[in-house]
Design an enzyme around this catalytic site. Structure first.
Site, PDB file in Angstrom:
ATOM      1  N   LYS A  53      77.099  13.740  83.410  1.00 35.40           N
ATOM      2  CA  LYS A  53      75.813  13.426  82.376  1.00 35.40           C
ATOM      3  C   LYS A  53      74.573  14.034  82.841  1.00 35.40           C
ATOM      4  O   LYS A  53      74.245  14.315  84.108  1.00 35.40           O
ATOM      5  CB  LYS A  53      75.677  11.713  82.660  1.00 35.40           C
ATOM      6  CG  LYS A  53      74.732  11.217  81.480  1.00 35.40           C
ATOM      7  CD  LYS A  53      74.802   9.765  81.738  1.00 35.40           C
ATOM      8  CE  LYS A  53      73.849   9.068  80.745  1.00 35.40           C
ATOM      9  NZ  LYS A  53      73.809   7.447  81.126  1.00 35.40           N
ATOM     10  N   SER A 112      74.255   4.918  76.831  1.00 33.28           N
ATOM     11  CA  SER A 112      73.752   6.330  76.739  1.00 33.28           C
ATOM     12  C   SER A 112      74.647   7.452  77.028  1.00 33.28           C
ATOM     13  O   SER A 112      74.450   8.688  76.697  1.00 33.28           O
ATOM     14  CB  SER A 112      72.503   6.376  77.596  1.00 33.28           C
ATOM     15  OG  SER A 112      72.775   6.300  78.735  1.00 33.28           O
ATOM     16  N   SER A 160      75.596   1.502  79.459  1.00 32.50           N
ATOM     17  CA  SER A 160      75.479   3.226  79.165  1.00 32.50           C
ATOM     18  C   SER A 160      76.882   3.884  79.488  1.00 32.50           C
ATOM     19  O   SER A 160      77.002   4.881  79.148  1.00 32.50           O
ATOM     20  CB  SER A 160      74.450   3.714  79.684  1.00 32.50           C
ATOM     21  OG  SER A 160      73.023   3.444  78.922  1.00 32.50           O
TER      22      SER A 160
END
Lengths: 84, 446
Positions: free
Chosen positions: B64, B136, B160
């Site tokens: 990420k 996210s 997330s």
């Protein structure tokens, strides 16, 4: 309800410049969100004890040399921000 | 492919480490999962001599883009950091020591539930390109679901990892607070943030977790891994607050089907209704402090201005998107004089209540099972006002407030869209969570 003046004040504290139009939009958003947050008033809270997320296992400070030091003496070089 | 399948392929000499890395590097990213792809770095890492016992060093993976990989851009999907290159690697990246395929998309600074707040682009859900992958860590989940990577690393502050895992039909683990070092993760809300894996199977999640769960002196909140004895039978609680009438009936049906035959009992977590408000007050307050560093002085986007104050004001106005501004300002508000007690302090006390709710239940039960989300993936552009977006996290935030471990596993589909089941466990009981998750996983495959 939060006033537009308050929104501009908060933006200033946050160091974010906002336009008049943005202030109006945030005023609406914040009023809705704070309205939702008011739900917490109903929660029966009592404790004042610290939550489980307090750090207690601090380590000792030790000086570690910065590997790619770019500066003079104790000072780190940064870009020029403003003219005198 | 799963980590296990790649391991077998390497063992049987079906392909080499370099070949499998190239296989993934050459795949077309049709879902916009990546912000940066790191072909040169991956090939370099794949060519390095490998220790035979170190499985993950041979497996490609995605990271990420709020987790640092030395020398590679770490943008946090923000204009503020669009050209920022990491000066060091996160502890989890060093521990994995694997082959980095690229950096995946997220909501700007991990603030969102859909990747729509990313400065670069919105990632598409691999199961339906018109829908969001969740957020996210949406890029990480979509990359795994579309097999652009065998697995990915994400971060979870209020859901997330678990929400996008649920929306994309993959496994996502949010470890116990303190189980994995956050060193090298760009901080959003420090009392809630945790790094974890997104994988295709529970077994893979276990592989990755076992590698990254470690005490790190660079993250003072990280702790030595503890092991709770493996259980043979499980006592599971089903909190009535998570099986309310507002949830998608197909979601409810899939969860009920998945837990058929397990020993379950209805329970109550009475303060659940306050969790979302408490979470958004605490997380935005912490974010307002953590994001103060993006002032343009040391790094990141810089505006042109005459004096220092207007330099800050303009730089930050240019650097952040609407959602990040909204959260910084909300946090600043709830910490400001006159409002601190009514909002921030109250939210902290409510957090205590929520933590106590879980403690009570865990005296009698081993696990709590809930849907990961009240619905399946929503359409891109569907949720326009902030509150309806915030409500996507309603079943995931309590776990972060209480610092507990939780996993989301796919248990079915509704109109071809995946449904996720969440297992919440006691602190540091990841081992037993994996056991139960494997059991349910196996049942759902049949």
């Amino acid at each position: 309800m939060i006033s537009k003046k308050q929104v501009i004040h908060i933006a200033n504290l946050s160091r974010i410049e906002i336009s008049d139009k943005e202030a109006e939009r945030f005023q609406k958003d914040f009023s809705d969100i704070l309205n939702y947050f008011d739900l917490l008033k109903k929660a029966k809270t009592f404790s004042n004890k610290k939550n489980d997320f307090c750090i207690t296992n601090f380590r000792k400070d030790e000086i570690v040399k910065f590997p790619d030091f770019d500066g003079k003496g104790k000072y780190i070089k940064v870009q020029k921000i403003y003219d005198n | 492919m799963t980590i296990r399948e790649i391991e077998q392929g390497l063992k049987n000499k079906k392909f080499s480490v370099l070949e499998i890395a190239k296989f993934y590097l050459n795949k077309k990213d049709k879902v916009n999962a990546f912000i940066t792809r790191t072909k040169e770095l991956a090939i370099l890492q794949a060519k390095k001599k490998k220790d035979n016992n170190d499985l993950l060093s041979k497996i490609p993976y995605a990271v990420k883009d709020n987790i640092m990989v030395k020398g590679v851009k770490t943008t946090c999907a923000s204009k503020a950091l669009k050209d920022y290159r990491a000066l060091y690697s996160a502890t989890c990246v060093e521990r994995i020591n694997g082959i980095v395929l690229g950096k995946t998309n997220l909501d700007e600074f991990a603030m969102g539930s859909s990747t729509e707040t990313s400065f670069f682009h919105t990632t598409k859900n691999p199961h339906d390109f018109k829908r969001v992958p969740g957020g996210s860590s949406g890029g990480s989940a979509a990359a795994v679901a579309a097999d652009l990577a065998p697995y990915a690393i994400g971060s979870d502050t209020g859901g997330s990892i678990r929400l996008p895992a649920s929306f994309c039909g993959v496994v996502g683990l949010k470890p116990t607070y303190g189980a994995v070092s956050r060193y090298g993760l760009v901080a959003f809300a420090s009392s809630l943030d945790q790094i974890g894996p997104l994988t295709k199977t529970v077994e893979d999640a276990e592989f990755v977790f076992n590698k990254i769960a470690h005490k790190d002196k660079k993250d003072l909140t990280s702790l030595d891994r503890k092991f709770i004895k493996k259980k043979k039978t499980f006592k599971i609680g089903l909190p009535k607050e998570y099986f309310i009438s507002g949830i998608d009936p197909e979601v409810k049906k899939a969860i009920e089907k998945a837990i058929q035959g397990l020993k379950t009992e209805k329970i109550s977590l009475p303060n659940t209704k306050y969790a979302l408000a408490s979470y958004y007050i605490i997380s935005t307050a912490e974010a307002s402090a953590n994001l103060a560093r993006f002032d343009g002085i040391r790094y990141g986007n810089k505006a042109k201005a005459k004096d220092l104050l207007s330099f800050y004001l303009k730089t930050r106005a240019e650097s952040f998107g609407q959602e990040v501004k909204r959260r910084i300002m909300l946090g600043t508000f709830s910490l400001s004089s006159g409002y601190y007690d009514a909002y921030y302090n109250k939210a902290q006390k409510v957090r205590e209540l929520i933590t106590e709710d879980f403690k009570k239940v865990f005296q009698k039960f081993d696990f709590i099972i809930t849907p990961t989300s009240p619905s399946v993936a929503f359409k891109i552009g569907e949720k326009k006002d902030p509150i309806s977006m915030y409500l996507s996290d309603i079943f995931t935030v309590s776990v972060n407030l209480a610092g507990l471990p939780a996993i989301s596993i796919p248990v079915g589909k509704s109109n071809n869209l995946p449904i996720g089941l969440q297992i919440i466990g006691k602190p540091f009981d990841e081992e037993n969570i994996f056991q139960l998750a494997k059991l349910i996983e196996k049942k759902c495959q049949r």
